[in-house]
Scaffold this motif. Structure first.
Motif, short mmCIF file in Angstrom:
data_model
loop_
_atom_site.label_atom_id
_atom_site.label_comp_id
_atom_site.label_asym_id
_atom_site.label_seq_id
_atom_site.Cartn_x
_atom_site.Cartn_y
_atom_site.Cartn_z
N HIS A 433 0.87 -1.07 -0.27
CA HIS A 433 0.01 -0.09 0.17
C HIS A 433 0.76 1.23 -0.06
N ASN A 434 1.86 1.07 0.78
CA ASN A 434 3.00 2.35 1.12
C ASN A 434 3.63 2.71 -0.43
N LEU A 435 4.02 1.50 -1.09
CA LEU A 435 4.67 1.60 -2.47
C LEU A 435 3.66 2.26 -3.69
N GLU A 436 2.35 1.77 -3.51
CA GLU A 436 1.50 2.26 -4.38
C GLU A 436 1.17 3.84 -3.97
N VAL A 437 1.07 4.21 -2.73
CA VAL A 437 0.95 5.45 -2.44
C VAL A 437 2.04 6.57 -2.88
N LEU A 438 3.26 5.83 -2.87
CA LEU A 438 4.63 6.40 -3.33
C LEU A 438 4.55 6.56 -4.65
N SER A 439 4.12 5.52 -5.29
CA SER A 439 4.02 5.49 -7.00
C SER A 439 2.99 6.76 -7.37
N GLY A 440 1.85 6.84 -6.76
CA GLY A 440 0.96 7.96 -7.04
C GLY A 440 1.61 9.32 -6.86
N SER A 442 4.74 10.12 -6.74
CA SER A 442 5.69 10.27 -7.97
C SER A 442 5.09 10.66 -9.24
N SER A 443 3.98 10.21 -9.70
CA SER A 443 3.35 10.38 -10.78
C SER A 443 2.86 11.72 -10.86
N ARG A 444 2.43 12.29 -9.52
CA ARG A 444 1.58 13.71 -9.20
C ARG A 444 3.00 14.58 -9.23
N GLN A 445 3.97 14.15 -8.68
CA GLN A 445 5.21 15.31 -8.79
C GLN A 445 5.72 15.20 -10.22
N GLU A 446 5.68 14.38 -10.95
CA GLU A 446 6.05 14.43 -12.51
C GLU A 446 5.36 15.75 -13.07
N LEU A 448 3.31 17.93 -11.60
CA LEU A 448 3.62 19.37 -11.44
C LEU A 448 5.05 19.95 -11.82
N MET A 449 6.06 18.93 -11.82
CA MET A 449 7.22 19.60 -12.35
C MET A 449 6.95 19.79 -13.73
N GLU A 450 6.05 19.29 -14.70
CA GLU A 450 6.05 19.52 -16.17
C GLU A 450 5.06 20.83 -16.08
N ALA A 451 4.32 21.00 -15.28
CA ALA A 451 3.57 22.21 -15.43
C ALA A 451 4.48 23.44 -14.64
N ALA A 452 5.30 23.36 -13.82
CA ALA A 452 6.09 24.37 -13.43
C ALA A 452 7.25 24.67 -14.54
N GLN A 453 7.64 23.57 -15.15
CA GLN A 453 8.65 23.79 -16.32
C GLN A 453 7.90 24.79 -17.43
N SER A 454 6.66 24.36 -17.67
CA SER A 454 5.77 24.95 -18.73
C SER A 454 5.52 26.42 -18.15
N LEU A 455 5.42 26.57 -17.15
CA LEU A 455 5.15 27.95 -16.33
C LEU A 455 6.27 28.85 -16.83
N GLN A 456 7.52 28.32 -16.52
CA GLN A 456 8.77 29.05 -16.55
C GLN A 456 9.01 29.59 -17.92
N ALA A 457 8.71 28.63 -18.63
CA ALA A 457 8.93 28.76 -20.25
C ALA A 457 8.17 30.03 -20.44
N ASP A 458 6.72 29.77 -20.19
CA ASP A 458 5.61 30.90 -20.35
C ASP A 458 6.39 32.15 -19.95
N LEU A 459 6.79 32.21 -18.66
CA LEU A 459 7.36 33.54 -18.09
C LEU A 459 8.44 34.02 -18.78
N LEU A 460 9.47 33.25 -19.39
CA LEU A 460 10.51 33.62 -20.16
C LEU A 460 10.14 34.28 -21.20
N SER A 461 9.11 33.63 -22.13
CA SER A 461 8.67 34.16 -23.37
C SER A 461 7.63 35.53 -23.24
N TRP A 462 7.10 35.60 -22.33
CA TRP A 462 6.15 36.88 -21.95
C TRP A 462 6.68 38.06 -22.27
N PRO A 463 7.97 38.53 -21.86
CA PRO A 463 8.32 39.86 -22.15
C PRO A 463 8.61 40.07 -23.76
#
Length: 510
Positions: A433-440, A442-446, A448-463
């Motif tokens: 059960h703990n491994l399944e929770v950690l797997s979930g 991990s996927s949520r973290q991935e 979130l990281m993709e959304a953060a990277q996309s936001l960073q790219a948008d902020l760089l291109s906005w000016p």
């Protein structure tokens, strides 16, 4: 219910069986043949004294035989010398007498050497393996002062400061004892235990006189003495090379591995691991009994056993909604030991038996729980089909791995599973059960990281995008600013022509 009672009878141990066989009222120990430490030491010293007397009798017998053989050979020499010419009367008896005295001295030396050989430790125990240098190095040179040893030494010195003069005497005796024990590495385990127990007893007797019979103060000091001494001597007295403790450990571990198929229902354990709180108690009990091997002081090892036992009692109480009984405890302890397979179980039990303060093993909850652990280890070694209410054929099939048991809840008996289902272990289930929770997570973290990277790219291109939009607007709608001519404020006033001319300044002569 009758079947459950039948099974319980296979592993039930009467509480009177935990006491000393001599009826002194203290807890016995399997390592002491069912006796308490007090009765065991009395029997051991009695046997040892008898052995010493037998050795002396044998030595005296050998001496008499050698003297008789010497007398007969000396008589033959005297008889042969009587036919030879007689020397001067003053020297006739001097030569044979001096030779007789020399021979007698040699015989006495041989007698003493023979007696010493009987009592030397090397004649009773196996020789210890030599180091590559051919001799045992000094403990002060070979032993590296670990952090634990240094900390224990510091704590012991701080504790003795409160005792003032008796504290200095205790520290002096403990240091002398450790140095003395460093030169006895070739002694057997029983001899080492006897030396330590004698030191405990002598020091406790002196402390009783100092504290005027205050057993609590004496017990407190003896706990610190035991902690200091056994931490310093741990490497040389735990599982010594002169014993077969390591072989017993391997045999016990292999035995427990072979019994991996034993289930909680077979032992009639009153614990429901489906209850989260009970499952947590079981995990903590397994952790405590495994952690016992990491401790150095016998009292600390006993503490792990006590903590494990209390977790078991808590699990039984939660399951039954009533206080746990002693009859429920032993099967549960056996189950915990089978699931944990503690490292070096026999060595730890023997180490506690040999070097623990004897008062802890004879009375109190520590002694009770330790005695039950010894019974559990002995039961596991002798576990058979009758103990689990199985037929000999079923027991052999399970031991050989040809079959795997499972519980048929409708019939209440044990049958063979085809194919054998995976055992539901609450610990493994919680782990999955703990491994399944950690797997979930991990996927949520991935994500979130993709959304953060996309936001960073948008902020760089906005000016840049804003700048382009501004340029496009300016190019499409250029800013036109009309030119303006500078004029007086009143140029547009139509009434200016009707105004009189401005005043002309005049200068007056004064």
């Amino acid at each position: 219910m009758s079947q459950r009672t039948e099974r319980r009878g296979g592993i039930h141990v009467d509480q009177s069986d935990l006491l000393c066989k001599k009826g002194c009222g203290y807890y016995g120990n399997a390592g002491w043949l069912g006796l308490c430490s007090k009765c065991w030491r009395e029997d051991y010293q009695r046997v040892r004294q008898k052995q010493i007397q037998d050795d002396w009798a044998l030595a005296e017998k050998l001496q008499r035989e050698e003297e008789a053989a010497y007398a007969s050979s000396h008589g033959a020499q005297t008889q042969s010398q009587s036919t030879a010419p007689q020397p001067h009367p003053g020297h006739a008896s001097l030569g044979p007498f001096s030779k007789f005295e020399e021979k007698k001295t040699n015989e006495k030396t041989r007698k003493v050497t023979t007696v010493k050989k009987f009592f030397s430790p090397s004649s009773r125990t196996a020789p210890k393996k030599e180091t590559p240098e051919g001799k045992t190095p000094s403990p002060s040179v070979s032993r590296r002062a670990s952090f634990d040893t240094d900390q224990v030494t510091k704590d012991f010195a701080d504790f003795l400061k409160n005792l003032h003069k008796p504290g200095r005497e205790i520290q002096k005796q403990c240091r002398a004892f450790i140095v003395n024990m460093s030169g006895k590495k070739d002694l057997g385990a029983d001899e080492l235990s006897e030396c330590v127990q004698d030191f405990y007893q002598n020091l406790a007797d002196r402390l009783m006189g100092h504290f005027k019979g205050s057993s609590e103060s004496v017990e407190q000091v003896m706990d610190q003495v035991e902690k200091y001494i056994m931490t310093r001597l741990y490497k040389s007295v735990f599982c010594p090379e002169t014993t077969d403790d390591e072989k017993k450990d391997l045999a016990t571990q292999n035995r427990i591995r072979a019994l991996h198929w034993v289930t909680i229902e077979m032992l009639c354990v009153s614990m429901d691991e489906e209850i989260p709180e009970v499952s947590e108690n079981v995990v903590k009990a397994i952790t405590d009994v495994i952690e016992m091997d990491s401790k150095r002081v016998p009292r600390d090892k006993l503490g792990c056993i006590t903590h494990c036992s209390k977790q078991i009692f808590s699990a039984i109480r939660t399951t039954k909604n009533e206080p746990a009984s002693a009859d429920d405890f032993l099967p549960a302890l056996i189950y915990i030991v089978l699931k944990a397979n503690p490292p070096r179980l026999q060595s730890n039990i023997l180490y506690i038996t040999r070097f623990c303060n004897p008062s802890r093993l004879m009375t109190g909850e520590d002694g009770y729980y330790f005695t039950n652990l010894c019974c559990a280890a002995a039961f596991i070694e002798k576990l058979d089909a009758q103990s689990l209410n199985l037929s000999p054929e079923e027991f052999e099939r399970y031991m050989s791995g040809q079959a795997s048991p499972r519980c048929n809840s409708s019939e209440g008996d044990w049958t063979r599973a085809e194919p054998p289902p995976a055992p539901v272990n609450p610990v493994l289930a919680q782990l999955n059960h703990n491994l399944e929770v950690l797997s979930g997570l991990s996927s949520r973290q991935e994500t979130l990281m993709e959304a953060a990277q996309s936001l960073q790219a948008d902020l760089l291109s906005w000016p840049g995008s804003v700048q382009r939009e501004v340029d496009d607007v300016l190019a499409k709608y250029p800013l036109e600013v009309p030119s303006r001519t500078v004029s007086a404020i009143d140029d547009n006033d139509v009434d200016n022509d009707n105004l009189p001319p401005p005043l002309t300044p005049q200068v007056f002569a004064g």
